[in-house]
Design a protein around this motif. Structure first.
Motif, PDB file in Angstrom:
ATOM      1  N   ALA A   7      43.894  28.419  17.590  1.00  0.00           N
ATOM      2  CA  ALA A   7      42.978  27.268  17.710  1.00  0.00           C
ATOM      3  C   ALA A   7      42.257  26.979  16.404  1.00  0.00           C
ATOM      4  O   ALA A   7      42.073  25.813  16.038  1.00  0.00           O
ATOM      5  N   TRP A   8      41.845  28.012  15.678  1.00  0.00           N
ATOM      6  CA  TRP A   8      41.066  27.770  14.460  1.00  0.00           C
ATOM      7  C   TRP A   8      41.883  27.020  13.415  1.00  0.00           C
ATOM      8  O   TRP A   8      41.323  26.244  12.638  1.00  0.00           O
ATOM      9  N   MET A   9      43.200  27.200  13.411  1.00  0.00           N
ATOM     10  CA  MET A   9      44.033  26.492  12.453  1.00  0.00           C
ATOM     11  C   MET A   9      44.239  25.030  12.886  1.00  0.00           C
ATOM     12  O   MET A   9      44.278  24.119  12.050  1.00  0.00           O
ATOM     13  N   LYS A  10      44.335  24.818  14.187  1.00  0.00           N
ATOM     14  CA  LYS A  10      44.521  23.455  14.695  1.00  0.00           C
ATOM     15  C   LYS A  10      43.276  22.617  14.501  1.00  0.00           C
ATOM     16  O   LYS A  10      43.347  21.392  14.413  1.00  0.00           O
ATOM     17  N   GLU A  11      42.127  23.281  14.447  1.00  0.00           N
ATOM     18  CA  GLU A  11      40.861  22.566  14.345  1.00  0.00           C
ATOM     19  C   GLU A  11      40.470  22.268  12.902  1.00  0.00           C
ATOM     20  O   GLU A  11      39.478  21.578  12.649  1.00  0.00           O
ATOM     21  N   LYS A  12      41.227  22.773  11.935  1.00  0.00           N
ATOM     22  CA  LYS A  12      40.882  22.559  10.514  1.00  0.00           C
ATOM     23  C   LYS A  12      40.972  21.099  10.125  1.00  0.00           C
ATOM     24  O   LYS A  12      41.842  20.375  10.595  1.00  0.00           O
TER      25      LYS A  12
END
Length: 276
Positions: free
Chosen positions: A271-276
């Protein structure tokens, strides 16, 4: 009087030397480690260390070594014993269960892109063409079976119980099986072979890659929750040390994501990569 003054001088010199030594030790701690010893299971996550993580850490001045493991027990024991500084091979459910069972002080640092479970077939071209009574190879360990059941439900092939325990999942958790699929349970590492002998098979991503399979050829890939994605782990006492912060920083970098996009196609991003 002369002797007293000399004694005082020696005491002062000793105090100053002691203070200097203390400062040097503090500076060494503040500078962090020069070498980071990683451990990973052989296959895609060992490749991720050597191709994506190590080069970026080396740009920061570290020397990085990577020890390959062939099982899921030794990497955490080696980490707890101090034989390695960080490992990469496990998801949250496994980490939490293992450290509780073995009373280890380990903590996750950051979640990384992970090879997803996939449904593969040499018989069917898509999920919609799967026929009544088809045979499906599935893993016989509860954690991977739980992931398989979720994939099958997402593809509307089965309906499963709302309270599936990922540590104790079984085929009994299937409540509806509208196509009367027949399930063949084997060890997860044997599933790539079942693609030839069964109508389809649910293969965890690491075993698919180890067998030379292309993740993008799957009929369906799991939309895994982050709890099932692999993460870097370290000893809890090291969590705030500079070398751990540097590991996290390089994994969060654009350079790391670029390598993932080029070298690890089909890996699901956290999720943290998709939210960048």
């Amino acid at each position: 009087m002369k002797k007293v003054m000399m004694g005082i001088s020696f005491i002062l010199i000793g105090f100053l030397l002691s203070a200097c030594g203390s400062n040097e030790e503090e500076n060494a701690d503040a500078s962090g480690k020069d070498t980071i010893r990683f451990g990973a299971t052989s296959g895609p996550y060992s490749d991720m260390v050597t191709k994506a993580i190590a080069p970026l850490l080396e740009e920061k001045g570290y020397k990085v070594t990577n020890k390959e493991f062939t099982d899921y027990v030794q990497p955490n024991k080696a980490l707890a014993n101090g034989d390695i500084d960080a490992n990469l091979f496990q998801h949250k459910i496994f980490l939490d269960s293992f450290k509780e069972e073995h009373e280890l002080e380990l903590s996750e640092v950051i979640i990384v892109p992970t090879a997803p479970m996939g449904l593969y077939s040499n018989k069917f071209e898509d999920v919609q063409s799967i026929e009544e009574g088809s045979t499906v190879g599935v893993p016989n360990d509860p954690t991977n079976l739980a992931r398989t059941l979720i994939v099958l439900e997402d593809e509307k092939l089965v309906t499963i119980s709302d309270d599936v325990d990922p540590l104790r999942a079984s085929l009994k958790d299937i409540e509806e099986n509208p196509k009367n699929l027949e399930f063949v349970e084997v060890e997860a590492g044997q599933l790539p072979r079942l693609i030839d002998s069964e109508d389809l098979a649910a293969v965890p991503g690491n075993y698919a890659l180890a067998a030379g399979m292309d993740l993008t050829n799957a009929l369906a890939l799991e939309e895994m929750p982050d709890d099932y994605r692999n993460r870097v782990a370290v000893k809890t006492e090291d969590l705030e040390k500079p070398f751990v912060k540097d590991i996290k920083e390089v994994i969060q970098s654009e350079e790391f994501e670029k390598i993932i996009n080029e070298e690890f196609k089909g890996f699901g991003k956290p999720a943290w990569m998709k939210e960048k």
